[in-house]
Design an enzyme around this catalytic site. Structure first.
Site, PDB file in Angstrom:
ATOM      1  N   LYS A 107      -2.557   0.133  -9.472  1.00 15.09           N
ATOM      2  CA  LYS A 107      -2.564   1.023  -8.297  1.00 15.09           C
ATOM      3  C   LYS A 107      -3.942   1.692  -8.218  1.00 15.09           C
ATOM      4  O   LYS A 107      -4.294   2.509  -9.077  1.00 15.09           O
ATOM      5  CB  LYS A 107      -1.454   2.065  -8.432  1.00 15.09           C
ATOM      6  CG  LYS A 107      -1.382   3.046  -7.277  1.00 15.09           C
ATOM      7  CD  LYS A 107      -0.163   3.950  -7.401  1.00 15.09           C
ATOM      8  CE  LYS A 107      -0.054   4.901  -6.228  1.00 15.09           C
ATOM      9  NZ  LYS A 107       1.177   5.724  -6.303  1.00 15.09           N
ATOM     10  N   ARG A 122       0.857  -1.189   0.000  1.00 13.29           N
ATOM     11  CA  ARG A 122       0.000   0.000   0.000  1.00 13.29           C
ATOM     12  C   ARG A 122       0.889   1.233   0.000  1.00 13.29           C
ATOM     13  O   ARG A 122       1.868   1.294   0.733  1.00 13.29           O
ATOM     14  CB  ARG A 122      -0.880  -0.006   1.261  1.00 13.29           C
ATOM     15  CG  ARG A 122      -1.871  -1.149   1.292  1.00 13.29           C
ATOM     16  CD  ARG A 122      -2.684  -1.181   2.589  1.00 13.29           C
ATOM     17  NE  ARG A 122      -3.409  -2.435   2.702  1.00 13.29           N
ATOM     18  CZ  ARG A 122      -4.515  -2.697   2.019  1.00 13.29           C
ATOM     19  NH1 ARG A 122      -5.012  -1.776   1.207  1.00 13.29           N
ATOM     20  NH2 ARG A 122      -5.103  -3.862   2.132  1.00 13.29           N
ATOM     21  N   GLY A 123       0.570   2.179  -0.916  1.00  9.26           N
ATOM     22  CA  GLY A 123       1.265   3.471  -0.821  1.00  9.26           C
ATOM     23  C   GLY A 123       0.536   4.256   0.264  1.00  9.26           C
ATOM     24  O   GLY A 123      -0.234   3.685   1.040  1.00  9.26           O
ATOM     25  N   LYS A 124       0.733   5.599   0.292  1.00  6.53           N
ATOM     26  CA  LYS A 124       0.082   6.396   1.327  1.00  6.53           C
ATOM     27  C   LYS A 124      -1.428   6.282   1.190  1.00  6.53           C
ATOM     28  O   LYS A 124      -2.132   5.981   2.131  1.00  6.53           O
ATOM     29  CB  LYS A 124       0.478   7.876   1.154  1.00  6.53           C
ATOM     30  CG  LYS A 124       1.466   8.348   2.206  1.00  6.53           C
ATOM     31  CD  LYS A 124       1.461   9.860   2.286  1.00  6.53           C
ATOM     32  CE  LYS A 124       2.394  10.312   3.360  1.00  6.53           C
ATOM     33  NZ  LYS A 124       3.766   9.799   3.131  1.00  6.53           N
ATOM     34  N   ALA A 151      -3.089   4.536  -1.470  1.00  3.16           N
ATOM     35  CA  ALA A 151      -3.397   3.670  -2.623  1.00  3.16           C
ATOM     36  C   ALA A 151      -3.191   2.222  -2.225  1.00  3.16           C
ATOM     37  O   ALA A 151      -2.475   1.933  -1.273  1.00  3.16           O
ATOM     38  CB  ALA A 151      -2.465   4.031  -3.776  1.00  3.16           C
ATOM     39  N   THR A 167       8.205  10.765   4.544  1.00  2.96           N
ATOM     40  CA  THR A 167       8.309   9.746   5.595  1.00  2.96           C
ATOM     41  C   THR A 167       9.350  10.197   6.611  1.00  2.96           C
ATOM     42  O   THR A 167      10.470  10.552   6.231  1.00  2.96           O
ATOM     43  CB  THR A 167       8.702   8.413   4.938  1.00  2.96           C
ATOM     44  OG1 THR A 167       7.744   8.155   3.924  1.00  2.96           O
ATOM     45  CG2 THR A 167       8.712   7.287   5.950  1.00  2.96           C
ATOM     46  N   ASN A 208       9.985   2.839  -1.871  1.00  3.29           N
ATOM     47  CA  ASN A 208       9.622   3.367  -3.198  1.00  3.29           C
ATOM     48  C   ASN A 208      10.703   3.115  -4.228  1.00  3.29           C
ATOM     49  O   ASN A 208      10.706   3.724  -5.303  1.00  3.29           O
ATOM     50  CB  ASN A 208       9.351   4.887  -3.105  1.00  3.29           C
ATOM     51  CG  ASN A 208       7.995   5.169  -2.475  1.00  3.29           C
ATOM     52  OD1 ASN A 208       7.113   4.311  -2.510  1.00  3.29           O
ATOM     53  ND2 ASN A 208       7.844   6.337  -1.885  1.00  3.29           N
ATOM     54  N   ASP A 244       6.025   5.811  -7.137  1.00  2.00           N
ATOM     55  CA  ASP A 244       5.167   6.582  -6.241  1.00  2.00           C
ATOM     56  C   ASP A 244       5.427   8.087  -6.277  1.00  2.00           C
ATOM     57  O   ASP A 244       6.163   8.632  -5.468  1.00  2.00           O
ATOM     58  CB  ASP A 244       5.256   6.082  -4.794  1.00  2.00           C
ATOM     59  CG  ASP A 244       4.019   6.541  -4.012  1.00  2.00           C
ATOM     60  OD1 ASP A 244       3.822   6.088  -2.875  1.00  2.00           O
ATOM     61  OD2 ASP A 244       3.250   7.349  -4.571  1.00  2.00           O
ATOM     62  N   ASP A 303       9.487  11.760  -1.642  1.00  2.00           N
ATOM     63  CA  ASP A 303       9.242  10.584  -0.793  1.00  2.00           C
ATOM     64  C   ASP A 303      10.223   9.458  -1.142  1.00  2.00           C
ATOM     65  O   ASP A 303       9.837   8.290  -1.246  1.00  2.00           O
ATOM     66  CB  ASP A 303       7.791  10.104  -0.937  1.00  2.00           C
ATOM     67  CG  ASP A 303       7.340   9.291   0.291  1.00  2.00           C
ATOM     68  OD1 ASP A 303       6.280   8.652   0.223  1.00  2.00           O
ATOM     69  OD2 ASP A 303       8.087   9.271   1.289  1.00  2.00           O
ATOM     70  N   VAL A 354      -2.034  -1.403  -4.091  1.00  2.00           N
ATOM     71  CA  VAL A 354      -1.404  -1.920  -5.309  1.00  2.00           C
ATOM     72  C   VAL A 354      -1.524  -3.426  -5.357  1.00  2.00           C
ATOM     73  O   VAL A 354      -1.160  -4.109  -4.406  1.00  2.00           O
ATOM     74  CB  VAL A 354       0.086  -1.508  -5.356  1.00  2.00           C
ATOM     75  CG1 VAL A 354       0.786  -2.140  -6.553  1.00  2.00           C
ATOM     76  CG2 VAL A 354       0.206   0.011  -5.414  1.00  2.00           C
ATOM     77  N   LYS A 375      12.599   6.708  -0.538  1.00  2.00           N
ATOM     78  CA  LYS A 375      12.854   5.798   0.590  1.00  2.00           C
ATOM     79  C   LYS A 375      12.867   4.383   0.026  1.00  2.00           C
ATOM     80  O   LYS A 375      12.380   4.147  -1.088  1.00  2.00           O
ATOM     81  CB  LYS A 375      11.764   5.944   1.646  1.00  2.00           C
ATOM     82  CG  LYS A 375      10.358   5.703   1.122  1.00  2.00           C
ATOM     83  CD  LYS A 375       9.302   5.896   2.178  1.00  2.00           C
ATOM     84  CE  LYS A 375       7.905   5.670   1.618  1.00  2.00           C
ATOM     85  NZ  LYS A 375       6.859   5.850   2.614  1.00  2.00           N
TER      86      LYS A 375
HETATM   87  C1  EBD Z   1       6.458  -7.165  -6.310  1.00  2.00           C
HETATM   88  C2  EBD Z   1       6.084  -5.971  -5.434  1.00  2.00           C
HETATM   89  C3  EBD Z   1       5.999  -6.131  -4.070  1.00  2.00           C
HETATM   90  N1  EBD Z   1       5.677  -5.075  -3.274  1.00  2.00           N
HETATM   91  C4  EBD Z   1       5.434  -3.873  -3.852  1.00  2.00           C
HETATM   92  N2  EBD Z   1       5.154  -2.853  -3.024  1.00  2.00           N
HETATM   93  C5  EBD Z   1       4.807  -1.559  -3.344  1.00  2.00           C
HETATM   94  C6  EBD Z   1       3.488  -1.181  -3.389  1.00  2.00           C
HETATM   95  C7  EBD Z   1       3.149   0.170  -3.578  1.00  2.00           C
HETATM   96  C8  EBD Z   1       4.118   1.129  -3.741  1.00  2.00           C
HETATM   97  C9  EBD Z   1       3.737   2.572  -3.809  1.00  2.00           C
HETATM   98  C10 EBD Z   1       3.419   3.019  -5.168  1.00  2.00           C
HETATM   99  N3  EBD Z   1       3.169   3.482  -6.166  1.00  2.00           N
HETATM  100  C11 EBD Z   1       5.435   0.719  -3.797  1.00  2.00           C
HETATM  101  C12 EBD Z   1       5.788  -0.628  -3.601  1.00  2.00           C
HETATM  102  N4  EBD Z   1       5.520  -3.648  -5.185  1.00  2.00           N
HETATM  103  C13 EBD Z   1       5.834  -4.681  -5.994  1.00  2.00           C
HETATM  104  N5  EBD Z   1       5.955  -4.485  -7.350  1.00  2.00           N
HETATM  105  C14 EBD Z   1       5.545  -3.357  -8.022  1.00  2.00           C
HETATM  106  C15 EBD Z   1       4.865  -2.190  -7.570  1.00  2.00           C
HETATM  107  C16 EBD Z   1       4.715  -1.425  -8.708  1.00  2.00           C
HETATM  108  C17 EBD Z   1       4.038  -0.101  -8.869  1.00  2.00           C
HETATM  109  C18 EBD Z   1       4.537   1.059  -8.100  1.00  2.00           C
HETATM  110  C19 EBD Z   1       3.195   0.434  -7.802  1.00  2.00           C
HETATM  111  N6  EBD Z   1       5.291  -2.069  -9.736  1.00  2.00           N
HETATM  112  N7  EBD Z   1       5.771  -3.238  -9.322  1.00  2.00           N
END
Ligand code: EBD
Length: 325
Positions: free
Chosen positions: A60, A39-41, A43, A194, A159, A175, A154, A45, A156
Site C-alpha cells: 500500500k 485504490r484506497g482514498k 493510496a 463513504t 474494505n 484500511d 469506513d 495498492v 463498507k
Molecule cells: C486481491 C485484491 C483485490 N482488490 C483489492 N482491493 C483493495 C485495495 C485497497 C484497499 C484499501 C486499503 N487498505 C482495499 C481493497 N485488494 C485485494 N487484496 C488485498 C488488499 C490488501 C491490503 C488492504 C490493502 N490485502 N489484500
C-alpha cells in the site's frame, strides 16, 4: 504501549517506528505489479512478491504529503493501529514498512479473494446464511477494535477482504486510514467516510463515537441481504437527506425471503440517536447472529437415537420439546 495525540491518532516513538521501517527501496526486496489491485482514498495498492521467499503481499503506497500537507501523523497512526491488531485474524496483518523520500509503503497480508464488494457487483446479494456468517466475522473484527477504543469509520464492502475468491468463510477488515482512537474527553468530529455508509452524526458534525461504526454495520447487513443500499439515491444530497431522516424501508421484493430476526438486526443498528444503538457485543448476542435456538441435529443420528415421529412430538409436553429453527 502506544500514546494517543489530542486528535484521536495513535503515535509511535522513534524507536518503535525505526523497528518497523526500512529505509532502502522496496523494489530491492519485492517485485511489485504495475497494475494496482485497487485504490484506497489516498493510496494505491499493488500485489508484491518477496524476491527471496516468493511470498505474495499487498503493498500500500501512501504519499507522505497531500495537498502540500504533511501526512506522517496519519500514516503512523494507521501503522500503529495495524500493529495493535496483529493478534486477530479478522484484520489484515501488517508485515513491514518501507520509506522513500515521497512515500510510505505498508507491506500487508494479501487477501487473494479481493473485496467483498466484488460479490455484490451486478446487484448480487448473499443468501441469508452466507450474510449471517459474514456479519458474524465482521462483528468479531469490530469488537476487537472497539475493545481498544478504535473506531474504523469506513466500514463498507470495499474494505472487507476475502482470503478466498467468492468465499465468505474468512473475512478481514482493512484500511484504517481514517480510523480514530476515542479517548474520554477527546471530541473527534470528521466529515468523511463513504456516503452510503456514513452515520447521521457525521453529517451533522456531531461527536463521533464507537456507535458510528454500528450504523455502518446496519447498512452493511442491509446491503449483503438485499444487494441494495438503504439510503442510496441519485445524488449525494438526497442520500444525505435520507440518512438524516433515517428513511428506512424494506422493499417486499428485495426482502421477501429475509427472516424477521435479520430485519430486526438491521433496524436495531439503523437508529438516528447513536446512544440508542446496540454495542457490537449486543449485536453479537442478537438472535439473528447468536442463533439462540439449537440447530437441527447433525445427521445421521447415532443408531440408538431415532428421529422422534411427529406424533410423539405432539404428545411431548411443550416444556420438554426441543426447539429447532
Ligand atoms: C486481491 C485484491 C483485490 N482488490 C483489492 N482491493 C483493495 C485495495 C485497497 C484497499 C484499501 C486499503 N487498505 C482495499 C481493497 N485488494 C485485494 N487484496 C488485498 C488488499 C490488501 C491490503 C488492504 C490493502 N490485502 N489484500
Amino acid at each position: 504501549g502506544f500514546s494517543t495525540s489530542r486528535d484521536g491518532l495513535l503515535q509511535l516513538s522513534e524507536e518503535q517506528l525505526a523497528a518497523v521501517v526500512h529505509k532502502e527501496p522496496i523494489l530491492d526486496h519485492y517485485g511489485v505489479d504495475k497494475t494496482p489491485l485497487g485504490r484506497g482514498k489516498y493510496a494505491t495498492v499493488c500485489r508484491a512478491v518477496h524476491k527471496e521467499t516468493g511470498v505474495e503481499y499487498a503493498a500500500k503506497f501512501v504519499k507522505k504529503r497531500r495537498r502540500n500537507q504533511d501526512q506522517m501523523k496519519e500514516i503512523i497512526h494507521e501503522i500503529a493501529v495495524l500493529m495493535q491488531c496483529s493478534s486477530t485474524n479478522r484484520v489484515i496483518r501488517l508485515h513491514e514498512v518501507y520509506e522513500s523520500a515521497t512515500e510510505m509503503v505498508l507491506v500487508l497480508e494479501l487477501a487473494a479473494g479481493g473485496e467483498l464488494q466484488h460479490i455484490l457487483d451486478g446487484g448480487q446479494c448473499l443468501g441469508e446464511a452466507e450474510a449471517r456468517k459474514a456479519m458474524k466475522q465482521i462483528l468479531d473484527g469490530v469488537s476487537f477494535l472497539h475493545e481498544r477504543n478504535i473506531v474504523h469509520l469506513d466500514l463498507k464492502p470495499q474494505n472487507l477482504l476475502l482470503s478466498i475468491e467468492d468465499n465468505c468463510d474468512d473475512i478481514k477488515l482493512c484500511d484504517f486510514g481514517i480510523s480514530k482512537v476515542l479517548e474520554p474527553g477527546v471530541k473527534v468530529r470528521e466529515i468523511i467516510g463513504t456516503v452510503d455508509y456514513v452515520a447521521p452524526e457525521v453529517l451533522s458534525y456531531d461527536p463521533i463515537c464507537l456507535s458510528t461504526d454500528i450504523w455502518s454495520i446496519g447498512v452493511l447487513a442491509y446491503v449483503l441481504l438485499s444487494g441494495y443500499t438503504p439510503f442510496g439515491a441519485d445524488d449525494k444530497q438526497q442520500t444525505f437527506l435520507n440518512i438524516s431522516k433515517c428513511a428506512l424501508s424494506f422493499e417486499p421484493d428485495h426482502f421477501e425471503d429475509v427472516s424477521s430476526p435479520a430485519i430486526d438486526f438491521i433496524k436495531s443498528a439503523l437508529v438516528t440517536d447513536p446512544r440508542k444503538r446496540p454495542t457490537v457485543h449486543e449485536l453479537l448476542e442478537h438472535p439473528w447472529i447468536s442463533l439462540k435456538c439449537p440447530l437441527l441435529p447433525a445427521l445421521p443420528l447415532k443408531p440408538s437415537e431415532s428421529v422422534p415421529s411427529i406424533k410423539s412430538i405432539s404428545e411431548t409436553p411443550k416444556s420438554q420439546r426441543k426447539t429447532f429453527c
